[in-house]
Write an enzyme that holds these catalytic residues in place. Sequence first.
Site, mmCIF file in Angstrom:
data_model
loop_
_atom_site.group_PDB
_atom_site.id
_atom_site.type_symbol
_atom_site.label_atom_id
_atom_site.label_comp_id
_atom_site.label_asym_id
_atom_site.label_seq_id
_atom_site.Cartn_x
_atom_site.Cartn_y
_atom_site.Cartn_z
ATOM 1 N N ASP A 1 42.418 40.303 36.557
ATOM 2 C CA ASP A 1 41.576 39.599 35.612
ATOM 3 C C ASP A 1 40.143 39.779 36.104
ATOM 4 O O ASP A 1 39.916 40.184 37.255
ATOM 5 C CB ASP A 1 41.967 38.122 35.570
ATOM 6 C CG ASP A 1 41.099 37.320 34.633
ATOM 7 O OD1 ASP A 1 40.823 37.796 33.522
ATOM 8 O OD2 ASP A 1 40.673 36.217 35.018
ATOM 9 N N ASP B 1 36.777 37.537 35.187
ATOM 10 C CA ASP B 1 36.016 36.334 35.502
ATOM 11 C C ASP B 1 36.842 35.372 36.351
ATOM 12 O O ASP B 1 37.962 35.007 35.997
ATOM 13 C CB ASP B 1 35.566 35.648 34.210
ATOM 14 C CG ASP B 1 34.637 36.535 33.405
ATOM 15 O OD1 ASP B 1 33.465 36.656 33.793
ATOM 16 O OD2 ASP B 1 35.086 37.139 32.416
#
Length: 225
Positions: free
Chosen positions: A19, A21
């Site tokens: 992922d 952020d």
Amino acid sequence: MTKKKDYSKVLICRILLFDLDGVLVDSIANVERHWSEWARRHQLDVQQVLSSIHGRRTIDTIRLVAPKLQADNEARYLDDIQTLDTNGVVATAGAAELLAQLAPEQWAIVTSGPATLARARLRAAKLPLPRLLISGNDVKQGKPDPEGYLKAAELMRAEPEECLVIEDSLPGIEAAHSAHIPAIAVGTTHPRAELKSAELWIPSLKLLSIIDTEEENEIALAVSE
């Protein structure tokens, strides 16, 4: 590659799926500033909005917290303004060091944001751009749907069980598990208790390193004490 290091566990995979952020980049202050301003402008409960943004596409969050608004237009505004303003976006601790140990064909990013925003944040954080970036615009269903992670595994020419996801949110972990991919949770944005469904929890990417393995096309991910 690290040859000698104290570690408590070694995880084996072919492909690491990150992922963005909260995992590779720390954008929380920037994100919360723009979302708070947007929520106040629409007279929404700021804390309720902020509690709903992690791990989801912008458009999905807007549909959830403000179903009467034109979600497409509002999402475009929020994504565009955050692409233009990357003030405060930096790499998370250990992110640059971990990526430097991986070959380009060994990792990819699956993010809920659009590709332009993802690339802007990677550049702001001075991190390398991946060969494969699956953005929120590349899928019909965002996290917690597994579509993004399944698509990444397919394009990286790997079976889901050959991959390993690194996430920081519950929707992301649920997406990984729905794709039949194990997940490591990084405690950058949520307390450990909220991410207990992950196979492993770590406070920071600084605890991860790549160690030598005799097998070709294999990543041995060591978890430090």
